[in-house]
Write an enzyme that holds these catalytic residues in place. Structure first.
Site, PDB file in Angstrom:
ATOM      1  N   LYS A 105      14.605  52.040  19.595  1.00 44.89           N
ATOM      2  CA  LYS A 105      14.149  50.718  20.066  1.00 44.89           C
ATOM      3  C   LYS A 105      12.631  50.607  20.132  1.00 44.89           C
ATOM      4  O   LYS A 105      12.069  49.556  19.846  1.00 44.89           O
ATOM      5  CB  LYS A 105      14.782  50.370  21.415  1.00 44.89           C
ATOM      6  CG  LYS A 105      14.285  51.145  22.583  1.00 44.89           C
ATOM      7  CD  LYS A 105      15.287  51.953  23.368  1.00 44.89           C
ATOM      8  CE  LYS A 105      16.468  52.482  22.622  1.00 44.89           C
ATOM      9  NZ  LYS A 105      17.062  53.669  23.233  1.00 44.89           N
ATOM     10  N   GLU A 129      22.200  48.330  15.488  1.00 46.24           N
ATOM     11  CA  GLU A 129      23.131  47.983  16.579  1.00 46.24           C
ATOM     12  C   GLU A 129      22.927  48.873  17.807  1.00 46.24           C
ATOM     13  O   GLU A 129      23.021  48.424  18.950  1.00 46.24           O
ATOM     14  CB  GLU A 129      24.585  48.127  16.071  1.00 46.24           C
ATOM     15  CG  GLU A 129      25.649  47.804  17.090  1.00 46.24           C
ATOM     16  CD  GLU A 129      25.569  46.377  17.579  1.00 46.24           C
ATOM     17  OE1 GLU A 129      25.885  45.460  16.826  1.00 46.24           O
ATOM     18  OE2 GLU A 129      25.161  46.173  18.746  1.00 46.24           O
ATOM     19  N   GLY A 134      23.262  50.565  23.829  1.00 47.81           N
ATOM     20  CA  GLY A 134      24.093  51.659  23.322  1.00 47.81           C
ATOM     21  C   GLY A 134      25.332  51.222  22.572  1.00 47.81           C
ATOM     22  O   GLY A 134      25.255  50.626  21.495  1.00 47.81           O
ATOM     23  N   GLU A 190      14.920  61.177  32.750  1.00 47.02           N
ATOM     24  CA  GLU A 190      14.067  62.157  32.058  1.00 47.02           C
ATOM     25  C   GLU A 190      13.115  62.810  33.066  1.00 47.02           C
ATOM     26  O   GLU A 190      12.815  62.231  34.117  1.00 47.02           O
ATOM     27  CB  GLU A 190      13.187  61.436  31.019  1.00 47.02           C
ATOM     28  CG  GLU A 190      13.940  60.612  30.011  1.00 47.02           C
ATOM     29  CD  GLU A 190      14.509  61.445  28.881  1.00 47.02           C
ATOM     30  OE1 GLU A 190      14.060  62.590  28.704  1.00 47.02           O
ATOM     31  OE2 GLU A 190      15.425  60.947  28.206  1.00 47.02           O
ATOM     32  N   LYS A 205      13.913  46.632  24.408  1.00 44.68           N
ATOM     33  CA  LYS A 205      15.227  46.023  24.107  1.00 44.68           C
ATOM     34  C   LYS A 205      15.137  44.503  24.205  1.00 44.68           C
ATOM     35  O   LYS A 205      15.712  43.791  23.374  1.00 44.68           O
ATOM     36  CB  LYS A 205      16.284  46.578  25.063  1.00 44.68           C
ATOM     37  CG  LYS A 205      16.593  48.051  24.802  1.00 44.68           C
ATOM     38  CD  LYS A 205      17.425  48.670  25.912  1.00 44.68           C
ATOM     39  CE  LYS A 205      17.671  50.151  25.676  1.00 44.68           C
ATOM     40  NZ  LYS A 205      18.175  50.852  26.852  1.00 44.68           N
TER      41      LYS A 205
HETATM   42  N1  HSE Z   1      17.145  55.540  28.596  1.00 46.31           N
HETATM   43  C1  HSE Z   1      18.052  54.461  28.306  1.00 46.31           C
HETATM   44  C2  HSE Z   1      18.770  54.044  29.569  1.00 46.31           C
HETATM   45  C3  HSE Z   1      19.106  54.802  27.293  1.00 46.31           C
HETATM   46  O1  HSE Z   1      18.594  54.653  30.626  1.00 46.31           O
HETATM   47  O2  HSE Z   1      19.504  53.071  29.487  1.00 46.31           O
HETATM   48  C4  HSE Z   1      18.661  54.617  25.891  1.00 46.31           C
HETATM   49  O3  HSE Z   1      18.149  53.354  25.657  1.00 46.31           O
END
Ligand code: HSE
Length: 424
Positions: A105, A129, A134, A190, A205
């Site tokens: 993204k 997509e 997801g 993370e 997004k």
């Molecule tokens: N890091 C993203 C989330 C997932 O926590 O939704 C991948 O876009």
């Protein structure tokens, strides 16, 4: 039977999930979609990942030329993430006539026009997509299922990490930092959580989704972004008591011919469909002028959910005889709104004495900010300090921020503790 050769760039969590689905569903895809997909090359420096999946070492390398120069590979699926080398590898692949499938993204939001130009040059396809929400088929819904509508708005919870954190703060009565630590320990967040908690991931997004929804490119610098790291459990508790749930929302709207796009925490009423979206789940509501509201819900991350979206793109791409690339208005030809209307929740700590409220409401009045309700509570242990909570009617954002800035400078105001937008 049409045979289609593909390459996988990267064999991390989603790359491995995609490989597993392709293997498991090989016969199913052949029988129902009439294509045989063969993984012909994998770019990955850690060969143990390929070994774990039983992949022959002879098709694993670190050299993109093994992909670009292989005439039997017509689709390149990318799982690196980040900008480079993904961008360069994909542009070279597209120019060589190989279609691209990506969940990246950040790269798409920042480099979409370059990728689009390379795809047109190579007469290749560009499919993404899995880049937003997801496993939830939001991209194809926007591209293939909404032709009977002008889309008026798109609003969603598009980041699972922040939804997990906010849901746990609400359910367990914990502070942000405690839940974040726990989320990191469990692998939901993370080690450097900024991309998620500061709203960057949601912003990427939203840029992609609102570009598709409104047929106009929505660049990142036109999106207002605010993350969740300043949210305190106190505000979540007060909201809960008053019937609200706090969510990090991504909102794109078309109002009076202008586009507004923003990512920020917001209170929504507990009866709102998005309020039921808990934990790491995602959901997006789309309002079309003919269909009304629709909502898509599901897992926004993970090996198999994201792999599901990637495989859907691979099969969709493999079945095309000609790749159709959508056309969008440029930012230069688009009117963006630099302000927006919203309701607000404002909590402040003030001296508990006569005349204070009239000073504060005087400032709101000066900036044309209309208040709906006001509540005073004890603030902590000091009886001389009160906590005052305002809910406003719909006001212009800039007026509210100007009023808040002046209110902060009043001697009687110790702190403006929270300003949170309220979305109906
Ligand atoms: N890091 C993203 C989330 C997932 O926590 O939704 C991948 O876009």
């Amino acid at each position: 039977m049409k045979k289609v050769g593909i390459a996988l760039l990267g064999l991390g969590v989603v790359g491995s999930g995609t490989y597993r689905i392709l293997e498991k569903n090989k016969e199913y895809i052949k029988n129902h979609y009439g294509v045989e997909i063969e993984v012909m090359h994998i770019l990955e420096k850690d060969t143990t990942k390929a070994e774990a999946l039983g992949i022959d070492k002879s098709i694993v390398s670190v050299d993109i030329n093994n992909v670009i120069n292989n005439p039997n590979i017509s689709i390149v699926a990318e799982f690196f993430g980040g900008i480079e080398p993904a961008r360069s590898f994909l542009i070279a692949s597209l120019r060589a006539g190989k279609s691209v499938v990506t969940s990246n993204k950040e790269m798409l939001a920042k480099c979409w026009q370059e990728l689009d130009a390379a795809a047109r040059e190579g007469k290749a396809g560009l499919y993404f997509e899995a880049s937003c929400v997801g496993g939830v088929p939001i991209i194809r819904t926007l591209q293939e299922s909404m032709q009977g509508n002008n889309i008026l708005s798109i609003m969603g919870i598009v980041n699972g990490t922040t939804n997990y954190i906010l849901s746990n703060m609400a359910d367990k009565g914990l502070e942000y930092s405690d839940v974040l630590r726990e989320a990191q320990r469990l692998g939901y967040a993370e080690a450097n959580p900024s991309a998620d908690v500061d709203g960057f991931d949601s912003m990427y997004k939203l840029s992609i989704l609102s570009t598709l929804a409104f047929h106009k490119r929505i660049p990142l610098d036109k999106i207002y972004r605010e993350g969740i790291s300043k949210i305190s459990k106190k505000d979540i508790e007060i909201g809960k008591e008053l019937g609200y749930t706090l969510k990090l929302l991504a909102i794109g709207k078309l109002a009076d011919g202008k586009i507004e796009a923003r990512v920020h925490p917001a209170f929504i009423q507990n009866t709102h469909p998005l309020a039921t979206v808990k934990g790491s789940f995602n959901a997006v509501m789309i309002a079309g002028d003919n269909v009304g509201d629709i909502m898509l819900y599901g897992r926004g991350a993970g090996d198999l959910p994201t792999g599901s979206a990637i495989v859907s793109d691979i099969v969709f791409c493999a079945r095309q005889t000609e790749h159709i690339l959508p056309v969008f208005a440029t930012p230069r030809d688009t009117d963006f709104s630099d302000d927006f209307d919203s309701k607000y929740y404002i909590r402040m700590s003030v001296a508990d004495k006569s005349g204070v409220l009239s000073k504060i409401t005087g400032v709101f009045g000066k900036y044309d900010v209309s208040i709906a309700t006001m509540q005073q509570r004890q603030s902590g242990d000091d009886p001389a300090v009160a906590s005052v909570i305002f809910f406003s009617h719909e006001n212009r954002e800039k007026n509210v921020m100007r009023a808040i800035s002046e209110i902060k400078s009043l001697n009687e105001v110790k702190e403006v503790d929270a300003v949170i937008r309220v979305v109906d």
